[in-house]
Write an enzyme that holds these catalytic residues in place. Structure first.
Site, short mmCIF file in Angstrom:
data_model
loop_
_atom_site.label_atom_id
_atom_site.label_comp_id
_atom_site.label_asym_id
_atom_site.label_seq_id
_atom_site.Cartn_x
_atom_site.Cartn_y
_atom_site.Cartn_z
N HIS A 1 0.86 -1.27 -0.23
CA HIS A 1 0.29 0.27 -0.13
C HIS A 1 0.83 0.74 0.00
CE1 HIS A 1 1.08 -0.65 3.93
NE2 HIS A 1 0.92 0.51 4.24
N CYS A 2 2.14 1.01 0.06
CA CYS A 2 3.38 2.41 0.11
C CYS A 2 3.64 2.63 -1.23
CB CYS A 2 4.21 2.62 1.69
SG CYS A 2 3.15 2.28 2.52
N LEU A 3 5.10 1.72 -1.34
CA LEU A 3 6.20 1.80 -2.55
C LEU A 3 5.83 1.80 -3.66
CD1 LEU A 3 9.12 -0.33 -1.35
CD2 LEU A 3 8.33 1.91 -0.72
N ASP B 1 2.91 6.15 -3.54
CA ASP B 1 2.77 6.53 -2.18
C ASP B 1 3.80 7.65 -3.34
OD1 ASP B 1 1.94 5.47 -0.66
OD2 ASP B 1 3.79 5.78 1.28
#
Length: 416
Positions: free
Chosen positions: A256-258, A261
């Site tokens: 859910h980040c890399l 974002d």
């Protein structure tokens, strides 16, 4: 204090439980009835919070889970930990907006709202604050306080509360209150001058990892074409005691980040400044095509044995996006499975960390990584080297393995 943590997923639940453990009265708010039902029954599916900890704070009365917004009334501090996904390259902040309206309807003078969900610089002051003011009729920095504190989920070395916590506020008083709240939860807090600094810091952290992973992924493709072992070369480079940080290749980037974002900053730069964030866009392009490279390598290996991809049985080992994780979001395994299925392969997947009933991952037949399953596969692809996999057995039983993690050896094994 009366604390509301809006969003009870991978970020919100650890925060809510920890806040309850240190003495706050915490309401965990989530719009997913099934998740709330599980939490109310003391069942945690989050690796960072085991069920015994959850049951302890439930039994003490310090924590409760609810889908009812009425239970949020009277909060002292509300923390927003809702998803901020990308939709076709555009940040989707509808969850933040909806949550802000829900909290704004119950916002009272003297209360504080903190955003933890990752987003572009300016989200707190340009999106969250106006919604809270509009709905509540109160003035930020005068009647209520607000700030941003980016989530940092712990890893194997750093615990949740042992990871330094960035904190910021829309003004000095907001920062003071927010810092004191997090001081009671985390061992170290790091105040910064404003919310935009904290928002950008989070994007820098993840863009750093994203760009470096994409670099070694591209190097892995080049090294294979040059006949050089990329893993040995990385090991050799890592002997330098300064100026180098080890990153390793893999089948792509997920979670859910890399993969998400850095694109927030790319979108913001394009929208507001009219300039591209070229490093992030190039990294995204490289990582987006890593599943294609995995499939191409697999096709070449089968071709050398005179086998077409169509009709071949392929066993994918490890479907989550990260080592020993329980998270399938944006996992490259889904794209690998899709490509192989479209080419006519019979694809099976083994994922010991995810219950069989979970349908959020790749649309493949789920199996156990048993010796007969490994032996009857025409090719095995080790996408994620979970500790529950019997690696020596895989080496002995598989006729061919494409190892994306450099964990196996033998004449029947090729590394990515």
């Amino acid at each position: 204090m009366q604390i509301v943590v809006a969003g009870q997923g991978y970020v919100g639940l650890p925060l809510a439980v920890r806040a309850a453990e240190v003495g706050h009265r915490v309401v965990g708010y989530d719009v997913d009835p099934h998740r709330v039902q599980q939490l109310a029954a003391g069942q945690s599916s989050m690796r960072d919070v085991d069920s015994s900890r959850l049951r302890a704070v439930l039994d003490s009365g310090a924590y409760s889970a609810t889908v009812g917004a009425a239970a949020l009334a009277g909060f002292d501090i509300a923390v927003i930990t809702v998803p901020t996904p990308l939709r076709d390259g555009v940040p989707d902040l509808t969850y933040v907006e909806s949550c802000a309206r829900t909290l704004g309807e119950r916002l009272r003078p003297g209360a504080t709202v903190v955003l933890e969900s990752t987003s572009y610089p300016g989200t707190t002051e340009e999106l969250l604050l106006p919604i809270l003011e509009e709905v509540s009729g109160l003035k930020g920095g005068v009647d209520f306080l607000a700030g941003f504190s980016p989530e940092r989920i712990g890893n194997k070395r750093w615990s949740f509360d042992g990871t330094p916590k960035l904190v910021s506020g829309i003004d000095a008083k907001s920062l003071d209150v927010i810092k004191k709240f997090y001081d009671g939860i985390f061992q170290t807090t790091v105040p910064v001058s404003g919310t935009k600094v904290a928002e950008l810091a989070k994007l820098i952290e993840n863009t750093f990892r994203f760009v470096n992973i994409s670099m070694v992924n591209e190097m892995a493709m080049l090294a294979a074409s040059l006949g050089v072992n990329i893993w040995e070369a990385i090991d050799a480079a890592a002997t330098k005691p300064f100026g180098f940080m080890r990153f390793t290749p893999g089948p792509g980037v997920g979670g859910h980040c890399l993969p998400v974002d850095p694109m927030f900053l790319s979108w913001k730069a394009q929208q507001e400044l009219g300039i591209p964030f070229r490093f992030a866009e190039l990294a995204a392009d490289v990582n987006r095509h890593m599943p294609d490279y995995v499939v191409r390598r697999l096709m070449e290996a089968l071709g050398k044995r005179g086998m077409p991809i169509r009709g071949s049985r392929i066993l994918l080992l490890g479907l989550t996006y990260k080592y020993n994780a329980t998270d399938l979001r944006n996992s490259p395994s889904a794209r690998v499975a899709e490509l192989l299925t479209n080419l006519g392969a019979e694809v099976r997947g083994a994922e010991p960390n995810i219950p069989d009933g979970d349908d959020t991952g790749p649309n493949v037949l789920r199996v156990d990584a048993a010796p007969d399953e490994v032996a009857t596969a025409d090719a095995v692809v080790l996408l994620m080297d979970h500790p529950r996999f019997d690696l020596p057995m895989i080496e002995n039983c598989a006729t061919y393995v494409l190892d994306c993690r450099n964990r196996l050896s033998g004449p029947n094994v090729e590394t990515l």
